[in-house]
Design a protein around this motif. Structure first.
Motif, PDB file in Angstrom:
ATOM      1  N   GLU A  38      45.250  42.889  46.267  1.00 39.90           N
ATOM      2  CA  GLU A  38      43.843  42.603  46.592  1.00 39.90           C
ATOM      3  C   GLU A  38      43.652  42.268  48.060  1.00 39.90           C
ATOM      4  OE1 GLU A  38      45.132  40.871  43.860  1.00 39.90           O
ATOM      5  OE2 GLU A  38      43.900  41.489  42.152  1.00 39.90           O
ATOM      6  N   GLU A  39      44.605  41.520  48.647  1.00 41.88           N
ATOM      7  CA  GLU A  39      44.362  41.066  50.023  1.00 41.88           C
ATOM      8  C   GLU A  39      44.573  42.193  51.041  1.00 41.88           C
ATOM      9  OE1 GLU A  39      46.547  39.842  47.982  1.00 41.88           O
ATOM     10  OE2 GLU A  39      48.531  39.716  48.882  1.00 41.88           O
ATOM     11  N   CYS A  41      43.894  45.428  50.369  1.00 38.39           N
ATOM     12  CA  CYS A  41      42.899  46.485  50.115  1.00 38.39           C
ATOM     13  C   CYS A  41      41.670  46.263  50.986  1.00 38.39           C
ATOM     14  CB  CYS A  41      42.518  46.467  48.642  1.00 38.39           C
ATOM     15  SG  CYS A  41      41.238  47.644  48.220  1.00 38.39           S
ATOM     16  N   GLN A  66      28.024  43.368  46.697  1.00 45.60           N
ATOM     17  CA  GLN A  66      29.469  43.525  46.509  1.00 45.60           C
ATOM     18  C   GLN A  66      29.763  44.949  46.072  1.00 45.60           C
ATOM     19  OE1 GLN A  66      30.392  40.414  43.714  1.00 45.60           O
ATOM     20  NE2 GLN A  66      31.465  39.265  45.294  1.00 45.60           N
ATOM     21  N   GLU A 108      41.472  47.719  31.659  1.00 51.96           N
ATOM     22  CA  GLU A 108      40.660  47.788  32.871  1.00 51.96           C
ATOM     23  C   GLU A 108      40.934  46.622  33.807  1.00 51.96           C
ATOM     24  OE1 GLU A 108      36.622  48.383  31.641  1.00 51.96           O
ATOM     25  OE2 GLU A 108      37.253  50.150  30.502  1.00 51.96           O
ATOM     26  N   GLU A 109      40.983  46.948  35.100  1.00 52.35           N
ATOM     27  CA  GLU A 109      41.187  45.912  36.101  1.00 52.35           C
ATOM     28  C   GLU A 109      40.165  46.175  37.214  1.00 52.35           C
ATOM     29  OE1 GLU A 109      45.298  45.497  37.416  1.00 52.35           O
ATOM     30  OE2 GLU A 109      44.516  44.765  39.325  1.00 52.35           O
ATOM     31  N   SER A 110      39.561  45.123  37.712  1.00 51.69           N
ATOM     32  CA  SER A 110      38.576  45.348  38.775  1.00 51.69           C
ATOM     33  C   SER A 110      38.641  44.243  39.811  1.00 51.69           C
ATOM     34  CB  SER A 110      37.164  45.447  38.189  1.00 51.69           C
ATOM     35  OG  SER A 110      36.873  44.290  37.464  1.00 51.69           O
ATOM     36  N   CYS A 111      38.033  44.532  40.957  1.00 52.83           N
ATOM     37  CA  CYS A 111      38.103  43.631  42.086  1.00 52.83           C
ATOM     38  C   CYS A 111      36.835  43.845  42.926  1.00 52.83           C
ATOM     39  CB  CYS A 111      39.349  43.997  42.890  1.00 52.83           C
ATOM     40  SG  CYS A 111      39.761  42.821  44.127  1.00 52.83           S
ATOM     41  N   ALA A 112      36.115  42.776  43.212  1.00 48.31           N
ATOM     42  CA  ALA A 112      34.845  42.918  43.946  1.00 48.31           C
ATOM     43  C   ALA A 112      34.998  42.444  45.379  1.00 48.31           C
ATOM     44  CB  ALA A 112      33.756  42.121  43.239  1.00 48.31           C
ATOM     45  N   TYR A 113      34.470  43.242  46.320  1.00 45.23           N
ATOM     46  CA  TYR A 113      34.561  42.906  47.749  1.00 45.23           C
ATOM     47  C   TYR A 113      33.159  42.775  48.344  1.00 45.23           C
ATOM     48  CZ  TYR A 113      39.440  44.238  47.371  1.00 45.23           C
ATOM     49  OH  TYR A 113      40.747  44.300  47.006  1.00 45.23           O
ATOM     50  N   PRO A 114      32.975  41.867  49.291  1.00 42.09           N
ATOM     51  CA  PRO A 114      31.674  41.749  49.933  1.00 42.09           C
ATOM     52  C   PRO A 114      31.336  43.012  50.728  1.00 42.09           C
ATOM     53  CG  PRO A 114      33.104  39.910  50.540  1.00 42.09           C
ATOM     54  CD  PRO A 114      33.940  40.887  49.799  1.00 42.09           C
TER      55      PRO A 114
END
Lengths: 204, 259
Positions: A38-39, A41, A66, A108-114
């Motif tokens: 995550e960090e 990406c 996001q 499912e895997e997800s990740c939200a970014y500003p």
């Protein structure tokens, strides 16, 4: 005769692998579950574009603040194209292979970014992390491309001129980094119209 | 694509089989602990046969699923577990349902492979339903394209309650202001790109990256005599193929930086 057979069996030993009682011997370069850092990406979406079965997707959240990176391991074909295209090495096919689940949601895997918004029109146009990364890369490309570790001794006049060109390009890119694609295009169009008479071109 | 561009009311939707309460209860008991060997029937719903090959790999001597009492049978009437492979084409929906109804209750349904789980690479094809769960109540999903025999054994162990599942849904929200690290910050960006590109064109993205990382690691560490260290790296490489690629990378470095 029988004894010979038993001897043969003893010599051959057991051919069955120990899994699941013992860890499985995986070959080097085994393509298992894509692991996402995550960090590292920057949410640029290169993997989502490259993914052949659309297992990776990128979507703006409904609140428009996001951008969500999501992967569905149930759809993934473990081809490794995401790993190939990732500019920051944030995705890597690990050797984790125990992926069976009882419910589909667990795949499912997800990740939200500003998200960053355009300085001109205010629309969301890219993830804030990507803009920050691009800014740092451009700063490095502009400032440090001429003085590589081994070339400290002989920088000729030609390379100095080239590096001045690079610096000008970088400065131009950095000045427009806060604009979305549309605003940048319009900006370029306006600049071209302004400069056309000066360069002897005709306005259409 | 189809789902997105046409209103749902205009698309025909398959009606999934619904379990009645009694059968569901018996099935829950079966899933918790089966306490006997199981018979498996394999239903191919329009797969590419990769999954079938791996199922046969699983029952061979090397992986020997029969250690756990898992036996492949040729008729759904003998089966406790039904394995559905393939993306469920429209034509195979009825045969899939016939196999399902032919098996005695309670039965466990396993969705096998990327196609069985979600439709996989065929998920937006016009003639598939995209996954076994669209037409049947599925108990275990085994992803993979195709799942290896070890993945298959693990999936069976999950289905029979012998092992716990490891994967769980996760959602991570990144805080604003986190900066992605720049790889090899001491190496000029364009030199790094040129070296990575050369390594990839010679050895492919995976091994190329490994070799480029090794090379760039030496450059990044710096030191007084970087070229000397690069030469030492090439010198101590035991694999002649890798040494050749490293030498080519050294050539790129010289062309980019010194010239």
């Amino acid at each position: 005769m029988m004894l010979k057979l038993f001897k043969e069996i003893r010599k051959t030993g057991c051919g069955t692998v120990g899994y699941p009682y013992a860890p499985l011997d995986l070959p080097k370069g085994y393509r298992g579950k894509p692991s996402h850092l995550e960090e590292a990406c920057i949410a640029c979406g290169a993997c989502a574009v490259a993914c052949p079965p659309n297992a990776i997707s990128m979507e703006l959240t409904s609140s428009q603040d996001q951008i969500t990176w999501a992967i569905n391991y149930g759809r993934c074909v473990f081809c490794g194209r995401c790993e190939e295209v990732c500019p920051t090495f944030a995705i890597k096919l690990s050797d984790e292979f125990e992926l069976a689940v009882m419910s589909k949601e667990d795949l499912e895997e997800s990740c939200a970014y500003p998200v960053a918004t355009c300085a001109c029109c205010g629309k969301p146009y890219a993830s804030a992390k990507e803009i920050d990364y691009a800014r740092r890369v451009l700063a490095r490309a502009g400032g440090a491309s001429a003085d590589a570790p081994a070339a400290a001794s002989g920088a000729s006049a030609a390379s100095t001129a080239a590096s001045a060109d690079v610096a000008a390009d970088v400065a131009a890119s950095l000045s427009k980094i806060d604009l979305c694609l549309e605003c940048r295009r319009r900006d370029d169009g306006v600049a071209a119209v302004r400069h056309a008479p000066a360069q002897g071109g005709a306005l259409c | 694509m189809l789902e997105a561009s046409f209103p749902a009311a205009l698309q025909h939707q398959p009606d999934p089989v619904v379990l009645d309460a009694k059968v569901a209860e018996a099935k829950a008991k079966l899933l918790e602990s089966i306490k006997r060997s199981v018979c498996v029937y394999r239903v191919d719903c329009g797969g590419c046969n990769g999954c079938e090959i791996e199922i046969f790999g699983t029952i061979t001597a090397a992986f020997d699923a029969e250690r756990f009492g898992i036996k492949v049978v040729p008729s759904p009437r003998h089966a406790d577990v039904l394995i559905y492979t393939g993306a469920v084409t429209r034509a195979m929906r009825m045969p899939a349902l016939r196999a399902y109804h032919a098996a005695p209750d309670p039965k466990i349904v396993v969705s096998y492979g990327a196609c069985g789980c979600t439709g996989g690479i065929f998920h937006d094809n016009y003639c598939v339903w995209g996954g076994t769960d669209k037409i049947l109540p599925v108990d275990v999903f085994i992803p993979g394209c195709p799942p290896t025999p070890a993945q298959t054994i693990y999936g069976f162990a999950v289905a029979l309650g012998l092992l716990e599942q490891k994967l769980h849904a996760s959602h991570h929200v990144e805080e604003p202001g986190v900066a992605a690290p720049l790889a090899f910050p001491e190496v000029p960006y364009k030199v790094r790109v040129a070296i990575e590109r050369e390594a990839r064109s010679l050895s492919g993205y995976r091994w190329g990256k490994e070799i480029a990382d090794e090379f760039l690691g030496v450059l990044d560490a710096g030191g007084a005599d970087v070229l000397g260290e690069v030469d030492a790296l090439i010198e101590r490489e035991p694999d002649p193929r890798r040494a050749e690629v490293l030498a080519a990378l050294r050539g790129v470095l010289m062309a980019k930086v010194v010239a």
